[in-house]
Design an enzyme around this catalytic site. Sequence first.
Site, short mmCIF file in Angstrom:
data_model
loop_
_atom_site.label_atom_id
_atom_site.label_comp_id
_atom_site.label_asym_id
_atom_site.label_seq_id
_atom_site.Cartn_x
_atom_site.Cartn_y
_atom_site.Cartn_z
N SER A 65 0.82 -1.22 0.00
CA SER A 65 0.00 0.00 0.00
C SER A 65 0.85 1.26 0.00
O SER A 65 2.02 1.25 0.39
CB SER A 65 -0.92 0.00 1.22
OG SER A 65 -1.73 -1.14 1.22
C1 LIG Z 1 -3.47 -3.86 -0.65
S1 LIG Z 1 -3.02 -5.50 -0.38
C2 LIG Z 1 -2.40 -5.50 1.28
C3 LIG Z 1 -1.26 -4.57 1.51
C4 LIG Z 1 -0.44 -4.84 2.74
N1 LIG Z 1 -1.20 -4.76 3.98
C5 LIG Z 1 0.81 -3.98 2.87
O1 LIG Z 1 1.54 -4.21 3.82
O2 LIG Z 1 1.07 -3.11 2.04
C6 LIG Z 1 -4.60 -6.32 -0.20
C7 LIG Z 1 -4.48 -7.82 0.04
O3 LIG Z 1 -5.74 -8.27 0.50
C8 LIG Z 1 -5.83 -9.64 0.15
N2 LIG Z 1 -7.22 -10.12 0.29
C9 LIG Z 1 -8.27 -9.92 -0.55
N3 LIG Z 1 -9.38 -10.52 -0.09
C10 LIG Z 1 -9.04 -11.12 1.08
C11 LIG Z 1 -9.75 -11.92 2.03
N4 LIG Z 1 -11.05 -12.21 1.86
N5 LIG Z 1 -9.07 -12.39 3.10
C12 LIG Z 1 -7.74 -12.10 3.28
N6 LIG Z 1 -7.03 -11.37 2.40
C13 LIG Z 1 -7.66 -10.87 1.32
C14 LIG Z 1 -5.29 -9.65 -1.27
O4 LIG Z 1 -4.88 -10.95 -1.65
C15 LIG Z 1 -4.16 -8.64 -1.20
O5 LIG Z 1 -2.93 -9.26 -1.04
#
Ligand SMILES: C[S@@+](CC[C@H](N)C(=O)[O-])C[C@H]1O[C@@H](n2cnc3c(N)ncnc32)[C@H](O)[C@@H]1O
Length: 415
Positions: free
Chosen positions: A77
């Site tokens: 992010s």
């Molecule tokens: C923007 S990224 C996370 C960024 C991260 N927190 C960082 O340190 O920058 C969003 C993540 O959410 C995950 N995601 C989407 N749906 C999800 C769910 N139902 N449960 C867990 N993770 C999920 C995606 O696979 C993706 O890797």
Amino acid sequence: MVSIGTLSGEGLRDAMVDRLAADHQAKGLVLRPEVETAMRTVPRELFTPGLPLEEAYENTAVVTKRLPSGESLSSVSAPFLIAEMLGQAADALGGLTGRSVLEIGSGGYNASLLRELVGAAGSVTTVDIDPDVIDRASKCLAAAGYDDVTVLRADAEHPVEPGRRYDLIIVTVGAWDVPPAWRDQLTEGGVLVVPLRTFGMTRSWALRREGDRLVSQSHRLCGFVSMQGDGASEIRHLDIADGVHLRLDEGQHIDPAAIEGLLDLPRAEAWAGVALPPRTNLSDLNLWLATRLREGLVVLTAQSEAIEAGTVAPSWQYGTPATLQDGTLAYRSKLSWTDRVFDLGSYAHGPQAEVAAGRMVEHMRAWLDAGNPAPVLTVLPAHAPDGDLPNGMVLDKRHSRLVLTFTPNKKGNAA
Ligand SMILES: C[S@@+](CC[C@H](N)C(=O)[O-])C[C@H]1O[C@@H](n2cnc3c(N)ncnc32)[C@H](O)[C@@H]1O
């Protein structure tokens, strides 16, 4: 003077955090000292391997996985958003030291910052639905020396570590609803920070648990990749002209024939007739309009080319409140500047263009008359009876009832 090419990771990191502090100040926010220290400590480049060092310290998200269509599935992010959300969490909890935290959506970077913030007495679990992301995040965390973060693969729509409660659940993926597991895994008084879409618009809400309800403490404008798995929701984009789209939320249907050529019809304009000084905070006006214009509400998005070509002139290209009613499209237009003050307006196309533009502007005036109020969001379980809801605009989702309440700041009736 040092050129950027000669800066080390540490120098670039410090420069990035200096920019974040200035960005906070410009938005009227304060970068909390402990968040600042954590961001000056964690080497972001170790979570963006393969990227040139300078790019690791740009204030943007780094996409790490896409669908063949180009849609982003995962990213590290953007630092400004991470800093704002960590600040929301720390403000709402009165500090993060010693807290137990669940991060939903992994990348490793935010989990490391959280690890720094909670200290030795706290704990951090990060969960992601995607095994590739988990694998990548685990390796990055190990490379950065954060071996005391628990990394799990699961659909976080459901309880992650059954029986465990967290002081903070920080969701880093765009959600449409609040599943019961998120509330139930929180301690009483615990905080959920979640980028949640209400009325087609996403804000990062910091919500404190009070029994079976969650009540907002703060909110910030944000954008995130969408949730996958059982909590996924549908967003569709309907073309209204070249480079101009209506973003349709779950359950919204519009006949494409009803909007064909609409933007080619003559434009009517209405203006609030106000003279607001620069830096007037308008961030809550769009949510106010969305709650007031519920019937026929759509969200308009536009590409820069369409704006430059004069096809549309929205207030914000990534999501402007609009209405589609009686064959007429009205939207919140860009500001009109005269010398050092600006006015708020609406543009409309269609048979009822003047009426629709005028109606939208009336609601803008009402928001100003009420003293530019900010909304409070209350999240209740789906079974909560009407009598238990606070005053406000109710939005029913699959698992929850959301209520947005605007309380007037000086006068007016803003329920
Ligand atoms: C923007 S990224 C996370 C960024 C991260 N927190 C960082 O340190 O920058 C969003 C993540 O959410 C995950 N995601 C989407 N749906 C999800 C769910 N139902 N449960 C867990 N993770 C999920 C995606 O696979 C993706 O890797």
